[in-house]
Motif scaffolding. Structure first.
Motif, PDB file in Angstrom:
ATOM      1  N   SER B  30       6.031  -2.914   1.794  1.00 56.91           N
ATOM      2  CA  SER B  30       6.871  -3.673   2.519  1.00 56.91           C
ATOM      3  C   SER B  30       7.745  -3.631   2.780  1.00 56.91           C
ATOM      4  O   SER B  30       8.235  -4.778   3.448  1.00 56.91           O
ATOM      5  N   GLN B  50      11.710  -5.932   6.217  1.00 49.41           N
ATOM      6  CA  GLN B  50      10.861  -6.300   5.326  1.00 49.41           C
ATOM      7  C   GLN B  50       9.751  -6.882   6.162  1.00 49.41           C
ATOM      8  O   GLN B  50      10.280  -6.599   7.151  1.00 49.41           O
ATOM      9  N   LYS B  51       8.435  -7.224   5.674  1.00 42.14           N
ATOM     10  CA  LYS B  51       7.731  -7.638   6.810  1.00 42.14           C
ATOM     11  C   LYS B  51       8.128  -9.149   7.611  1.00 42.14           C
ATOM     12  O   LYS B  51       8.389  -9.726   6.978  1.00 42.14           O
ATOM     13  N   GLU B  52       8.025  -8.164   8.584  1.00 44.30           N
ATOM     14  CA  GLU B  52       8.597  -9.522   9.656  1.00 44.30           C
ATOM     15  C   GLU B  52      10.292  -9.862   9.447  1.00 44.30           C
ATOM     16  O   GLU B  52      10.303 -11.244  10.140  1.00 44.30           O
ATOM     17  N   PHE B  69       9.517  -4.556  12.357  1.00 43.49           N
ATOM     18  CA  PHE B  69       8.581  -4.074  10.935  1.00 43.49           C
ATOM     19  C   PHE B  69       7.665  -5.775  11.074  1.00 43.49           C
ATOM     20  O   PHE B  69       7.095  -6.438   9.834  1.00 43.49           O
ATOM     21  N   LYS B  71       3.891  -8.279  11.051  1.00 45.14           N
ATOM     22  CA  LYS B  71       2.572  -8.133   9.533  1.00 45.14           C
ATOM     23  C   LYS B  71       1.831  -7.567   9.512  1.00 45.14           C
ATOM     24  O   LYS B  71       0.941  -6.976   8.718  1.00 45.14           O
ATOM     25  N   GLU B  72       1.668  -7.221  10.923  1.00 42.84           N
ATOM     26  CA  GLU B  72       0.694  -5.897  11.225  1.00 42.84           C
ATOM     27  C   GLU B  72       1.606  -4.922  11.663  1.00 42.84           C
ATOM     28  O   GLU B  72       1.366  -4.826  12.306  1.00 42.84           O
ATOM     29  N   SER B  75       6.363  -0.049  10.876  1.00 48.67           N
ATOM     30  CA  SER B  75       7.656  -0.400  11.696  1.00 48.67           C
ATOM     31  C   SER B  75       7.538   0.368  12.646  1.00 48.67           C
ATOM     32  O   SER B  75       6.958   1.619  12.779  1.00 48.67           O
ATOM     33  N   SER B  94       9.902   4.115   3.123  1.00 45.78           N
ATOM     34  CA  SER B  94       9.079   2.894   2.325  1.00 45.78           C
ATOM     35  C   SER B  94       9.393   2.619   0.999  1.00 45.78           C
ATOM     36  O   SER B  94       9.482   3.741  -0.016  1.00 45.78           O
TER      37      SER B  94
END
Lengths: 110, 112
Positions: B30, B50-52, B69, B71-72, B75, B94
């Motif tokens: 993530s 990081q995610k979002e 980056f 959620k789905e 990036s 990552s």
């Protein structure tokens, strides 16, 4: 993309001890870079070596590139807790084609 | 478990166009880092996500460059109105927790 052999994978040393990390390739390396990773941060550039037999030092860290330019070592003298982290080697194996080792996790015990 | 994937591997853009570079992290990772390859330093840190969320963008140029980056999906590093000086290899890495970084093969951007 990690095609450099880096050893050891992890290392635990007592504060004050010396240590060595190695990075080996089966191909000639046109540029060899050493980085340090800290948690949650980008890579920190340490040193770059290009010439066979080259050696560079910064504070207590010394890096060497062998004559054949296929192996590099990173040596830390009198390790301190601040040296702890993950050390990563990266190298140019051909024109602008970069590869990386898997990293060495260093723990320094006070 | 597939490694970090980047696409395209090679991208050619004319000056003034937009470049979009994609990075698909390893499964379960993530954290994503973007780097630009420089001649004397190897990799130069650009941004950490990081995610979002953008965690650290201290290495990003103030203008024309952005990263996300979601959620789905992968990036994305976006470069608007590219100039010749943007030509370089861009690497992403990552990480599962922000420690070990696993690198993709890079995207080579050429601006003509």
């Amino acid at each position: 993309s990690q095609e450099l052999e880096q050893s050891p994978q992890s290392l635990i040393v007592q504060e004050g001890k010396n240590l060595t990390i190695n990075c080996t390739s089966s191909k000639t390396l046109y540029g060899l870079y050493w980085y340090k990773q800290k948690y949650g941060e980008g890579l920190i550039f340490l040193m770059m070596l290009q010439k066979g037999g080259e050696e560079k030092s910064h504070e207590k860290i010394t890096a060497k590139l062998d004559e054949k330019k296929q192996q590099s070592s990173l040596h830390i003298t009198a390790s301190q807790p601040s040296h702890a982290g993950i050390y990563l080697c990266g190298a140019d194996i051909s024109n602008n084609d970069m590869r990386f080792g898997a990293g060495t996790r260093l723990t320094v015990k006070p | 478990n597939a490694g970090v994937m980047q696409n395209p591997r090679h991208l050619v853009r004319r000056r003034g166009q937009e470049a979009r570079l994609r990075c698909s992290p390893m499964k379960g990772h993530s954290h994503v880092y973007w780097y630009r390859q420089l001649p004397e330093e190897g990799l130069k840190f650009m941004v950490y996500l990081q995610k979002e969320n953008i965690i650290d963008e201290s290495g990003m140029p103030k203008e024309r460059f952005s990263a996300e980056f979601p959620k789905e999906g992968p990036s994305i590093l976006r470069i608007q109105q590219v100039v010749r000086g943007d030509s370089a290899a861009y690497f992403c890495a990552s990480s599962p927790e922000g420690h070990e970084q696993y690198f993709g093969p890079g995207t080579r951007l050429t601006v003509t």
